[in-house]
Write an enzyme that holds these catalytic residues in place. Structure first.
Site, PDB file in Angstrom:
ATOM      1  N   CYS A   9       0.950  -1.201  -0.133  1.00 24.25           N
ATOM      2  CA  CYS A   9       0.049   0.108  -0.041  1.00 24.25           C
ATOM      3  C   CYS A   9       0.671   1.314   0.000  1.00 24.25           C
ATOM      4  O   CYS A   9       1.790   1.279   0.640  1.00 24.25           O
ATOM      5  CB  CYS A   9      -0.718  -0.004   1.329  1.00 24.25           C
ATOM      6  SG  CYS A   9      -2.125   1.362   1.294  1.00 24.25           S
TER       7      CYS A   9
ATOM      8  N   CYS B 278      -8.765  -0.812   2.846  1.00 23.87           N
ATOM      9  CA  CYS B 278      -8.191   0.515   2.557  1.00 23.87           C
ATOM     10  C   CYS B 278      -8.774   0.761   1.185  1.00 23.87           C
ATOM     11  O   CYS B 278      -8.855  -0.076   0.237  1.00 23.87           O
ATOM     12  CB  CYS B 278      -6.566   0.246   2.469  1.00 23.87           C
ATOM     13  SG  CYS B 278      -5.731   1.657   1.923  1.00 23.87           S
TER      14      CYS B 278
ATOM     15  N   CYS C 221      -5.184   0.916  -1.592  1.00 25.32           N
ATOM     16  CA  CYS C 221      -4.787  -0.496  -2.009  1.00 25.32           C
ATOM     17  C   CYS C 221      -5.644  -1.643  -2.337  1.00 25.32           C
ATOM     18  O   CYS C 221      -5.187  -2.504  -2.777  1.00 25.32           O
ATOM     19  CB  CYS C 221      -3.508  -0.993  -1.152  1.00 25.32           C
ATOM     20  SG  CYS C 221      -4.265  -1.621   0.534  1.00 25.32           S
TER      21      CYS C 221
ATOM     22  N   CYS D 243       6.882 -29.004  -7.292  1.00 26.16           N
ATOM     23  CA  CYS D 243       8.140 -29.144  -6.972  1.00 26.16           C
ATOM     24  C   CYS D 243       8.026 -28.357  -5.384  1.00 26.16           C
ATOM     25  O   CYS D 243       9.043 -28.473  -4.753  1.00 26.16           O
ATOM     26  CB  CYS D 243       8.923 -28.348  -7.788  1.00 26.16           C
ATOM     27  SG  CYS D 243       8.559 -26.823  -8.282  1.00 26.16           S
TER      28      CYS D 243
END
Length: 352
Positions: free
Chosen positions: A44, A71, A74, A321
């Site tokens: 953010c 928020c 963000c 993996c």
């Protein structure tokens, strides 16, 4: 104290990531600001609080349950890499009509700012909007020519105003002329958002050949190796395999899928092929050591080589993996980041 802290990095590490806006911690934690009552992503750009005013959560639901609001800077409720709502209709139209031509005036008529669109494509695809459209048209033309269409027919049906312009664009994008299409390959690439960050996916006519987190270390090296193995260029485009891949990835992250069915193409050495094959034999929710992997290919002396081949895997999650750990149970290196390895293993163990 948040009971999920034991599953998160230590507080100093998280606060440091918050201050540095470290994108590698996207999906690892959310930072809740006590003085404002909001919670944010690690990246953010809002003004950073004092360390004592922050508490941390493993997911957005926990932050909401503790009374914090998302928020507005963000947007922590939106999955990283998801297409923003203001752009979605444009991309839907492009997907439906890959040979479409859209200029700045067309964007304005749609209520879109050309500069904003251009910036989004540069940030998320590394190319401008017009270059993205051009790549889609080239990719579409390549497929048409492979299916028997004439070069000139493909040029004009994909929105090119002159044959010479098409020939130049085609060769610049693919490295070969349209007439060579029947003897060449193109890897169609796209981005797929996931809860752990966006991934880049690549597909040939045979299946998925690339699936990596976009911030993976050495991704450029992996892509270059893939180009050489398949003698192909990567071009933004569509593939019938992408729909299946996206669906199965979503189901996997929801804990509803343990075995992928999307076809794969995995060029590599004979040794790498053996290692990747036994990787796919590790059961969902289980782990093995590198030594156990070496035993599985009947070559106990090849532990180090097995680890190298694991690192050369270009298809994350599907060729798992992340299920290989140290003999002492430690989280060893992972191209997508050790924190992602931990999250993937936690997800699988939870849904076994």
């Amino acid at each position: 104290m948040n009971m999920q802290l034991s599953l998160l990095p230590d507080i100093d590490t998280m606060y440091d990531a918050l201050v540095r806006k470290d994108s590698s911690f996207e999906g690892v934690f959310f930072a809740a600001i006590k003085t404002t009552g909001i919670f944010c992503r690690p990246t953010c750009h809002a003004r950073k609080p004092k360390a004592e005013n922050v508490e941390y959560f493993g997911n957005s639901k926990e932050a909401l349950d503790h009374g914090y609001r998302p928020c507005k800077v963000c947007h922590p409720m939106e999955m990283k890499g998801v297409v923003p709502s203001w752009l979605k209709s444009l991309l839907d139209d492009i997907e439906a009509t890959p040979n479409i031509r859209i200029n700045d005036q067309n964007l304005r008529e749609r209520g879109l700012d050309p500069t904003r669109v251009r910036r989004w494509f540069k940030k998320n695809h590394g190319i401008t909007f017009q270059a993205y459209l051009r790549s889609l048209r080239i990719n579409n033309a390549f497929g048409q020519i492979r299916q028997g269409d004439q070069v000139i027919q493909s040029a004009y049906s994909n929105g090119f105003e002159s044959l010479s312009g098409f020939l130049d664009s085609f060769k610049n994008s693919t490295g070969f002329s349209p007439k060579e299409s029947n003897h060449k390959n193109v890897i169609s690439v796209t981005r797929i958002p996931t809860p752990l960050g966006p991934m880049i996916a690549g597909a040939t006519d045979n299946g998925i050949c690339l699936l990596e987190f976009t911030d993976r270390r050495m991704i450029e090296t992996q892509v270059e190796r893939l180009r050489k193995y398949l003698k192909a260029e990567l071009i933004p485009g569509q593939s019938p395999f992408f729909e299946t891949l996206t669906l199965e990835l979503n189901q996997y992250f929801e804990g509803k899928l343990q075995q992928f069915t999307v076809p794969l193409e995995t060029p590599g050495t004979e040794f790498q092929q053996k290692v990747w094959k036994v990787l796919q034999d590790i059961p969902y929710g289980k782990t093995r050591s590198y030594k156990e992997q070496a035993i599985a290919i009947n070559n106990l002396k090849a532990i180090r080589a097995v680890a190298t081949a694991n690192g050369d895997n270009r298809i994350a999650i599907i060729i798992p993996c992340h299920r290989v750990i140290g003999s002492d149970g430690s989280m060893t290196g992972y191209g997508g980041g050790v924190w992602r390895k931990q999250k993937l293993l936690e997800l699988e163990r939870k849904n076994c």
